[in-house]
Write an enzyme that holds these catalytic residues in place. Structure first.
Site, PDB file in Angstrom:
ATOM      1  N   LYS A 284      33.072 -10.959 107.818  1.00 10.18           N
ATOM      2  CA  LYS A 284      32.297 -10.318 106.308  1.00 10.18           C
ATOM      3  C   LYS A 284      30.921 -10.188 107.446  1.00 10.18           C
ATOM      4  O   LYS A 284      30.542 -10.775 108.162  1.00 10.18           O
ATOM      5  CB  LYS A 284      32.394 -11.156 105.069  1.00 10.18           C
ATOM      6  CG  LYS A 284      32.597 -11.184 103.943  1.00 10.18           C
ATOM      7  CD  LYS A 284      32.245 -11.838 102.738  1.00 10.18           C
ATOM      8  CE  LYS A 284      33.282 -11.287 101.483  1.00 10.18           C
ATOM      9  NZ  LYS A 284      32.356 -12.414 100.286  1.00 10.18           N
ATOM     10  N   GLU A 370      39.550 -18.470  86.416  1.00  7.81           N
ATOM     11  CA  GLU A 370      39.109 -18.069  84.966  1.00  7.81           C
ATOM     12  C   GLU A 370      39.675 -19.142  83.997  1.00  7.81           C
ATOM     13  O   GLU A 370      39.375 -20.554  83.023  1.00  7.81           O
ATOM     14  CB  GLU A 370      38.537 -16.456  84.623  1.00  7.81           C
ATOM     15  CG  GLU A 370      37.570 -16.164  85.552  1.00  7.81           C
ATOM     16  CD  GLU A 370      38.603 -15.600  86.361  1.00  7.81           C
ATOM     17  OE1 GLU A 370      37.658 -14.537  87.143  1.00  7.81           O
ATOM     18  OE2 GLU A 370      39.730 -15.675  86.740  1.00  7.81           O
ATOM     19  N   ARG A 398      39.557 -12.869  80.973  1.00 10.46           N
ATOM     20  CA  ARG A 398      41.050 -13.549  81.449  1.00 10.46           C
ATOM     21  C   ARG A 398      41.308 -14.915  80.929  1.00 10.46           C
ATOM     22  O   ARG A 398      42.330 -15.225  81.275  1.00 10.46           O
ATOM     23  CB  ARG A 398      40.365 -13.584  83.330  1.00 10.46           C
ATOM     24  CG  ARG A 398      39.888 -12.933  83.783  1.00 10.46           C
ATOM     25  CD  ARG A 398      39.725 -11.907  84.658  1.00 10.46           C
ATOM     26  NE  ARG A 398      40.549 -11.891  85.901  1.00 10.46           N
ATOM     27  CZ  ARG A 398      41.538 -11.181  86.732  1.00 10.46           C
ATOM     28  NH1 ARG A 398      40.534 -11.707  88.067  1.00 10.46           N
ATOM     29  NH2 ARG A 398      42.329 -10.817  86.976  1.00 10.46           N
TER      30      ARG A 398
END
Length: 622
Positions: A284, A370, A398
């Site tokens: 990243k 989640e 979710r």
């Protein structure tokens, strides 16, 4: 903002993948370098997601170079890493508008481009969607290849493994690129694995493997031995046992910044039938040193000067609601050693950094999971711990089944700190917290609170924490009015509103942080203003009182009108045959695109002028 393409001569020749594929392969490294510099220059002037895109430059170039996009399907997971994809698919000159009102969508968005094959925003959907496309291609006998690009973070979600489990069993032509940016590889390891990847995808290896399997298919003992031998040989050079067990042919890991190595590997993989995993290792923030060192800080950035090697210092402002929550969490933990805080990979966004450092034994980051986060909290509560689940409104969707079945049915005292409720701004329709009141209000046992300011938020968090029932406090992204926060914590009487202003004829019932607009409108209209505070239980006593001397009730909320807090008021009026008019002001029945909160409030008529205009239109209607 227009960037001078003379500084990017190779990129200027690749405005679309069709143009890209006409370049000789020896130009791809130069193209990738220019693309990375263009991305740096573009995002630094426009703001937006940053570090993820820097890490996928070479991967994006290789994928569009090898695959015949958009005929071949390229499915991105989440989409933070898709800025290079947007630049290479005809949107280069509009990158300055990304995440802005009427500008480019922040994530892949099919209405915007044929190259965006699937709308995304939540993570871990790419493999499922790509498998569906692979099935469609096979059913329609199209010679179409399908590729899903998923990050190692997104791979932590159960949905990704559900798709892998099914995909390995379907035997469809599907390539899953696992973009792993959490580990670093040395040049030697990268070169070795790139070499092995070429071998393992080459015609010789696969013809031997497939031919051997056919030859030995009628000799079960030998077939089993050959299968085990292949597994052990590959196991010595690639760490892909779990994917192999799921039915995928695993390749890698390879260097995700070696564009030519990836092109060679992907070319070979394109010829192979069946489900495959390509494991690429990237970094990243690649190419911008400070972003490489702190990819979390540079995940999404404001406008900045790349030469400064630092982001601009934020201006002092009122604390955000996330910070209010984080401070409350630490203060509450001082009093309550049984407090346990849970987040699905949103530590920084939810304001939990300080808590995670001060109370590491009471802090649980479950990764992008989640459903697990909610049921984990339920399990804790079942055995006497005091669980707090910090979760964004859009991500709580979710875990709806777990909210109902694992928490509410058992009436377990789990507190939900729901961040990013209402309009969130630049992230657009996938992230707007529009629906939480509507989908929670119908759940029995659940307390729902809507603070109007920072101090009320703190007191509601305390109220929900000590309640012997499931409770939710919803609050928006960003700061409130700058209201002073009381250090002391006191429980609010459940279902009790506060009348802030007495007026005539019109009564405004405020639910949440649109309160400043509601207050200004009440002042100008000489209307009564009630801070309702609770959606459930609803303060029906104050409604009974207001109906006697007001001809119009106006509900104001930063959530969907359908099924929302105003609907709760309307249901009560109807059920009790109370005769008065009701105007419901909130989010309309359509998905709301990107733009700043202020822009969206104005466009949707949720600011002071908008509230007054809606009231006037209602009163003047025939």
């Amino acid at each position: 903002m227009t960037l001078d393409l003379n500084q990017y001569p190779t990129l200027a020749l690749a405005n679309t993948p069709e143009q890209l594929r006409k370049l000789p392969q020896d130009k791809l490294r130069k193209l990738a370098d220019e693309l990375r510099q263009y991305l740096l220059a573009s995002v630094s002037q426009s703001s937006g997601h940053f570090a993820s895109g820097l890490g996928t430059v070479e991967l994006t170039v290789a994928l569009h170079y090898v695959y015949r996009t958009p005929f071949d399907r390229l499915v991105w997971d989440v989409g933070h890493q898709a800025y290079p994809h947007k630049i290479l698919t005809g949107r280069r000159d509009r990158m300055s508008t990304i995440r802005q009102k009427n500008g480019l969508h922040p994530f892949p968005w099919p209405p915007e481009s044929d190259y965006d094959t699937f709308a995304v925003g939540h993570s871990s959907t790419s493999i499922s969607a790509a498998l569906g496309m692979a099935i469609a291609a096979d059913y329609e006998r199209k010679d179409r290849k399908v590729v899903a690009v998923i990050g190692d973070g997104a791979m932590t979600a159960g949905m990704a493994f559900e798709a892998l489990n099914h995909g390995g069993d379907m035997d469809k032509d599907l390539v899953v690129v696992l973009n792993d940016n959490e580990m670093s590889i040395s040049e030697n390891v990268g070169a070795l694995n790139s070499h092995l990847a070429r071998l393992l995808t080459g015609n010789v290896f696969n013809s031997i493997r497939d031919g051997g399997k056919k030859l030995l298919s009628n000799v079960p003992p030998i077939k089993e031995f050959a299968s085990r031998a292949e597994e052990h040989i590959k196991g010595m050079v690639v760490p892909g046992t779990i994917f192999e067990e799921l039915g995928f042919n695993y390749i890698g890991p390879i260097d995700g910044h070696d564009v030519n190595g990836m092109v060679d590997t992907l070319r070979n993989m394109r010829k192979i039938k069946g489900p495959q995993i390509l494991h690429v290792v990237t970094r990243k923030g690649k190419g911008y040193d400070v972003a490489e060192k702190d990819p979390i800080k540079y995940h999404a950035v404001p406008k900045f000067n790349p030469a400064d090697n630092a982001l601009p210092a934020s201006q002092p402002s009122a604390p955000s609601f996330s910070a209010i929550f984080g401070d409350w969490l630490c203060d509450m933990a001082q009093q309550d050693p049984k407090l346990m805080a849970i987040t699905p990979a949103m530590r920084e966004g939810s304001g939990m950094v300080k808590f995670s450092q001060q109370y590491p034994q009471q802090y649980f980051d479950v990764a992008i999971a989640e459903q697990h986060a909610v049921t984990l909290g339920a399990g804790m509560a079942r055995d006497g711990l005091h669980a707090v689940v910090a979760i964004y409104s859009t991500f709580l969707q979710r875990a709806y089944d777990q909210l109902i079945h694992d928490v509410a049915i058992q009436n377990l005292p789990v507190l939900f700190a729901i961040d990013r409720a209402g309009i969130v701004g630049a992230d657009g329709p996938t992230h707007q917290g529009a629906f939480d009141i509507s989908f929670m209000r119908c759940i029995p046992n659940l307390i729902i609170m809507t603070p109007s300011d920072e101090n009320e938020c703190r007191q509601m968090l305390y109220t929900g924490h000590i309640a012997q029932a499931p409770a939710a406090v919803r609050y928006p992204r960003g700061s409130g009015m700058g209201t002073a926060v009381e250090k002391a914590m006191s429980a609010l009487p459940l279902g009790q509103s506060v009348t802030k202003r007495h007026g005539e004829k019109i009564a405004i019932l405020n639910f949440g942080t649109l309160y400043p607009f509601a207050y200004e409108a009440a002042e100008k209209l000489n209307a009564t203003l009630v801070d309702m505070r609770f959606v459930k239980p609803l303060d029906t006593h104050v409604i009974d009182t207001l109906v006697t001397d007001h001809s119009l009730l106006v509900s104001v909320e930063d959530g969907a009108i359908m099924g929302g807090a105003g609907s709760a008021v309307g249901e009560y009026l109807h059920e009790n045959k109370l005769s008065t008019q009701l105007l419901k002001i909130g989010l309309p029945d359509h998905f709301i695109l990107q733009g700043t909160q202020a822009q969206m409030y104005q466009e949707l008529g949720l600011d002071t002028a908008g509230i007054m205009a809606k009231i006037a239109a209602h009163q003047n209607a025939p």
